[in-house]
Design a protein around this motif. Structure first.
Motif, PDB file in Angstrom:
ATOM      1  N   LEU A  67      31.806  52.271  46.249  1.00  0.00           N
ATOM      2  CA  LEU A  67      31.731  50.817  46.159  1.00  0.00           C
ATOM      3  C   LEU A  67      32.912  50.254  45.375  1.00  0.00           C
ATOM      4  N   LYS A  68      33.274  50.940  44.294  1.00  0.00           N
ATOM      5  CA  LYS A  68      34.424  50.495  43.506  1.00  0.00           C
ATOM      6  C   LYS A  68      35.697  50.554  44.333  1.00  0.00           C
ATOM      7  N   LEU A  69      35.868  51.637  45.091  1.00  0.00           N
ATOM      8  CA  LEU A  69      37.022  51.783  45.967  1.00  0.00           C
ATOM      9  C   LEU A  69      37.057  50.679  47.014  1.00  0.00           C
ATOM     10  N   PHE A  70      35.867  50.269  47.455  1.00  0.00           N
ATOM     11  CA  PHE A  70      35.750  49.234  48.487  1.00  0.00           C
ATOM     12  C   PHE A  70      35.745  47.820  47.886  1.00  0.00           C
ATOM     13  N   ARG A  71      35.962  47.742  46.565  1.00  0.00           N
ATOM     14  CA  ARG A  71      36.059  46.472  45.831  1.00  0.00           C
ATOM     15  C   ARG A  71      34.751  45.678  45.841  1.00  0.00           C
ATOM     16  N   VAL A  72      33.641  46.385  45.854  1.00  0.00           N
ATOM     17  CA  VAL A  72      32.327  45.744  45.764  1.00  0.00           C
ATOM     18  C   VAL A  72      31.843  45.887  44.331  1.00  0.00           C
ATOM     19  N   ASP A  73      31.631  44.767  43.681  1.00  0.00           N
ATOM     20  CA  ASP A  73      31.260  44.771  42.264  1.00  0.00           C
ATOM     21  C   ASP A  73      29.748  44.616  42.107  1.00  0.00           C
ATOM     22  N   ILE A  74      29.099  45.636  41.581  1.00  0.00           N
ATOM     23  CA  ILE A  74      27.659  45.602  41.309  1.00  0.00           C
ATOM     24  C   ILE A  74      27.466  45.617  39.798  1.00  0.00           C
ATOM     25  N   GLU A  75      26.783  44.622  39.286  1.00  0.00           N
ATOM     26  CA  GLU A  75      26.606  44.502  37.843  1.00  0.00           C
ATOM     27  C   GLU A  75      25.382  45.263  37.322  1.00  0.00           C
ATOM     28  N   TYR A  76      24.359  45.393  38.157  1.00  0.00           N
ATOM     29  CA  TYR A  76      23.100  45.957  37.658  1.00  0.00           C
ATOM     30  C   TYR A  76      22.480  46.846  38.730  1.00  0.00           C
ATOM     31  N   TYR A  77      22.055  48.033  38.323  1.00  0.00           N
ATOM     32  CA  TYR A  77      21.361  48.957  39.219  1.00  0.00           C
ATOM     33  C   TYR A  77      19.908  49.063  38.763  1.00  0.00           C
ATOM     34  N   VAL A  92      41.361  49.816  52.959  1.00  0.00           N
ATOM     35  CA  VAL A  92      40.301  48.896  52.541  1.00  0.00           C
ATOM     36  C   VAL A  92      40.504  47.510  53.139  1.00  0.00           C
ATOM     37  N   ASP A  93      41.726  46.974  53.089  1.00  0.00           N
ATOM     38  CA  ASP A  93      41.963  45.592  53.522  1.00  0.00           C
ATOM     39  C   ASP A  93      41.500  45.310  54.950  1.00  0.00           C
ATOM     40  N   PRO A  94      41.911  46.116  55.933  1.00  0.00           N
ATOM     41  CA  PRO A  94      41.475  45.831  57.307  1.00  0.00           C
ATOM     42  C   PRO A  94      39.958  45.873  57.471  1.00  0.00           C
ATOM     43  N   ILE A  95      39.315  46.833  56.765  1.00  0.00           N
ATOM     44  CA  ILE A  95      37.853  46.949  56.900  1.00  0.00           C
ATOM     45  C   ILE A  95      37.171  45.742  56.274  1.00  0.00           C
ATOM     46  N   ARG A  96      37.553  45.401  55.029  1.00  0.00           N
ATOM     47  CA  ARG A  96      36.945  44.257  54.345  1.00  0.00           C
ATOM     48  C   ARG A  96      37.128  42.994  55.168  1.00  0.00           C
ATOM     49  N   TYR A  97      38.348  42.768  55.621  1.00  0.00           N
ATOM     50  CA  TYR A  97      38.624  41.534  56.350  1.00  0.00           C
ATOM     51  C   TYR A  97      37.798  41.457  57.634  1.00  0.00           C
ATOM     52  N   MET A  98      37.864  42.492  58.449  1.00  0.00           N
ATOM     53  CA  MET A  98      37.201  42.425  59.752  1.00  0.00           C
ATOM     54  C   MET A  98      35.679  42.391  59.637  1.00  0.00           C
ATOM     55  N   LEU A  99      35.114  43.137  58.673  1.00  0.00           N
ATOM     56  CA  LEU A  99      33.661  43.123  58.521  1.00  0.00           C
ATOM     57  C   LEU A  99      33.158  41.761  58.032  1.00  0.00           C
ATOM     58  N   SER A 100      34.041  40.996  57.389  1.00  0.00           N
ATOM     59  CA  SER A 100      33.672  39.657  56.921  1.00  0.00           C
ATOM     60  C   SER A 100      34.002  38.572  57.931  1.00  0.00           C
ATOM     61  N   SER A 101      34.713  38.927  58.999  1.00  0.00           N
ATOM     62  CA  SER A 101      35.292  37.911  59.884  1.00  0.00           C
ATOM     63  C   SER A 101      34.354  37.402  60.969  1.00  0.00           C
ATOM     64  N   LYS A 102      33.208  38.018  61.116  1.00  0.00           N
ATOM     65  CA  LYS A 102      32.228  37.590  62.114  1.00  0.00           C
ATOM     66  C   LYS A 102      30.930  37.210  61.422  1.00  0.00           C
ATOM     67  N   THR A 103      30.182  36.315  62.053  1.00  0.00           N
ATOM     68  CA  THR A 103      28.899  35.934  61.473  1.00  0.00           C
ATOM     69  C   THR A 103      28.015  37.167  61.315  1.00  0.00           C
ATOM     70  N   PRO A 104      27.384  37.351  60.153  1.00  0.00           N
ATOM     71  CA  PRO A 104      26.596  38.569  59.896  1.00  0.00           C
ATOM     72  C   PRO A 104      25.451  38.771  60.878  1.00  0.00           C
ATOM     73  N   GLN A 105      24.977  37.695  61.482  1.00  0.00           N
ATOM     74  CA  GLN A 105      23.823  37.789  62.376  1.00  0.00           C
ATOM     75  C   GLN A 105      24.179  38.354  63.754  1.00  0.00           C
TER      76      GLN A 105
END
Length: 557
Positions: free
Chosen positions: A250-260, A403-416
């Motif tokens: 998750l850290k490598l993928f730049r996803v920040d989780i504050e609490y587990y 990471v950049d191409p994956i983050r961008y493309m996975l965010s680029s379409k409506t999640p539904q």
């Protein structure tokens, strides 16, 4: 912060107030060039209330605005059956330059809002690596967190660790049989065992720590080792090792989780029994056929739900309700949002009903469903895992395309919507690849700014931008002025793809401008300096937008 759409809104609101009318004000960017920078259909909406021709109303509105504001607009015109088009004055658009250059990383950011979101992101079982489905969940959830913060909200992020179910027993046996294999014992793992080389890697840590201490143990059909103490060791340490791996990924993928938060801790802390007692005191449960039922039909569920089976086991929903109750009490959040896979859709109503029966507002929790991702290459489904198993692992995808191409493309379409991710396309260095196309814009900006430095052109003292008069410059500034509106709407809808759409729009206009106009002209330093400021503005706004979706700015390509 200058915002021309707000100026238009306020003027239209003033007109409505003068008529003692209330009406939703809709302002949009005209779809076709040449029809101004902003447009409204208010005159059409007022035709029924005022019992007048929309064009007559539009002309009246135009006259009213011209009388109130003589500086903000170059032109206000009537179009079609009653649309009003606004062309913003050059000087008003130039103010946007000053705003961006002054605010920098804060440009587009909203004022603080006294409202807290708690977002549950990813929450994959700690039984293996993260796969491409988890990646989409993480990219969208983390981007929403970034956007909400930029829009002025307080945001908490957390990950729910399912570390108490039978899947953890299966994990323990999977690692145990790998441990035996590494020690030279011939074993056949159970059919339900998890697949992949990662389990051998984790099992090696048990070999290093315990040597052959447990090699001769057996396990039963309940997936429990013959030594209860050893079984707990394999359960707890396997979870801890895989959770550490997940955190690293998750850290490598730049996803920040504050609490587990831990499901196991909910059991151990008596939180489930406390919730059941609370339901009982509220009169929201009853016994039937030896089971304990919750009256979820009181809040729109199609049928009541079992909380405790007739054998005494909890159903899946029971610890989940306890977890959400604990989260609300701990976080003090105004709103919970869970990002869940699309296969959980049937679970939503019963969760909302269960929390409502505890006395929480009906809308305290929202569940955003994120659909599946399919990997493609050359038009065919792509199975790329180097680590075996049945899934496409995130770590493999990061190693192959970044990471950049994956983050961008996975965010680029409506999640539904279901998504096809073309691996071949994301490796292309061409305008066909939207990630490359967008990052190439910041690289071009940086290249121009470096050329300016090489030519010793100092433009820090530029305070006037009256030489920026081309349509492409002015239209781009108009869209830069809309950045905060995109941020606010994206935050409201929790849709990061709107930011990606904004990036593509700015990028397209910038590339067109760059290809047509020469920025550095040593024979016209006044214009050169103003255009360098313009380049800096485009670079800053794209940088701010990229940050909202967790994508790096490219300085060169």
């Amino acid at each position: 912060m200058n915002n021309n759409i707000k100026i238009v809104e306020d003027l239209l609101a003033s007109y409505l107030a003068s008529k003692n009318l209330e009406k939703e004000i809709i302002i949009e960017k005209p779809r076709q060039e040449g029809f101004g920078h902003l447009s409204t259909n208010l005159a059409l909406l007022l035709a029924k209330d005022l019992k007048a021709n929309p064009r007559e109303i539009a002309n009246e509105i135009i006259s009213y605005i011209k009388e109130k504001d003589q500086q903000s607009f170059k032109e206000i015109s009537l179009a079609g059956p009653g649309f009003i088009n606004f062309t913003i004055a050059n000087a008003q658009l130039h103010k946007i330059m000053t705003d961006v250059l002054t605010l920098k990383t804060n440009y587009g950011k909203s004022q603080p809002k006294n409202y807290t979101y708690n977002l549950e992101i990813v929450s994959a079982n700690p039984t293996g690596f993260l796969h491409i489905g988890h990646a989409r969940n993480g990219a969208i959830g983390d981007s929403v967190a970034r956007i909400l913060r930029f829009a002025g909200f307080n945001v908490q992020t957390e990950y729910y660790v399912n570390d108490a179910g039978n899947q953890i027993n299966i994990l323990a046996i999977t690692v145990f049989t790998c441990y035996q294999t590494l020690l030279g014992k011939e074993v056949t793992p159970p059919e339900e065992a998890y697949k992949g080389d990662m389990y051998l890697d984790v099992a090696q840590k048990f070999v290093d720590k315990y040597q052959d201490k447990y090699v001769d143990l057996t396990y039963g059909e309940d997936y429990k080792l013959s030594d209860p103490v050893a079984h707990e060791i394999f359960r707890n340490e396997s979870v801890a090792l895989f959770l550490d791996i997940i955190k690293e990924q998750l850290k490598l993928f730049r996803v920040d989780i504050e609490y587990y938060s831990s499901e196991k801790a909910i059991y151990a802390g008596g939180k489930i029994d406390a919730v059941l007692e609370q339901y009982d005191k509220l009169g929201k449960t009853y016994h039937k056929d030896g089971a304990l039922w919750l009256k979820t039909t009181d809040f729109g569920d199609e049928k009541d739900r079992v909380l405790v089976k007739n054998n005494g086991d909890y159903t899946y929903i029971t610890p989940d309700l306890a977890v959400h109750n604990e989260r609300l009490q701990r976080s003090k959040a105004d709103h919970l949002v869970n990002f869940w896979g699309g296969d959980h859709h049937g679970y939503i109503i019963r969760m909302l009903a269960g929390l409502a029966l505890l006395g929480y507002p009906k809308d305290i929790l929202e569940i955003d469903m994120i659909q599946m991702v399919r990997l493609l290459k050359d038009g065919q489904e792509y199975k790329m895992s180097k680590r075996k198993g049945t899934a496409v692992w995130l770590i493999d995808l990061i190693e192959e395309i970044g990471v950049d191409p994956i983050r961008y493309m996975l965010s680029s379409k409506t999640p539904q919507s279901h998504m096809d991710l073309d691996v071949g396309l994301l490796k292309e260095h061409s305008s066909k690849n939207p990630v490359y196309y967008a990052q190439y814009a910041t690289a071009r900006c940086n290249s121009v700014l470096k050329q300016a430095a090489a030519n010793n052109i100092n433009f820090d003292d530029v305070s006037s931008f009256e030489l920026l008069t081309t349509d492409k410059e002015l239209n781009l500034l108009n869209d830069i002025d809309l950045f905060n509106r995109y941020v606010e709407y994206s935050a409201k809808m929790r849709q990061p793809h709107l930011i990606c759409d904004y990036i593509q729009n700015i990028t397209r206009q910038f590339h067109s401008y760059y290809n047509e106009f020469k920025v550095i002209n040593l024979e016209n330093l006044a214009l050169t300096k103003q255009r360098l400021c313009f380049i800096q503005v485009v670079y800053q706004v794209l940088s701010n937008a990229f940050n909202l979706i967790g994508v790096d700015v490219m300085e060169k390509m």
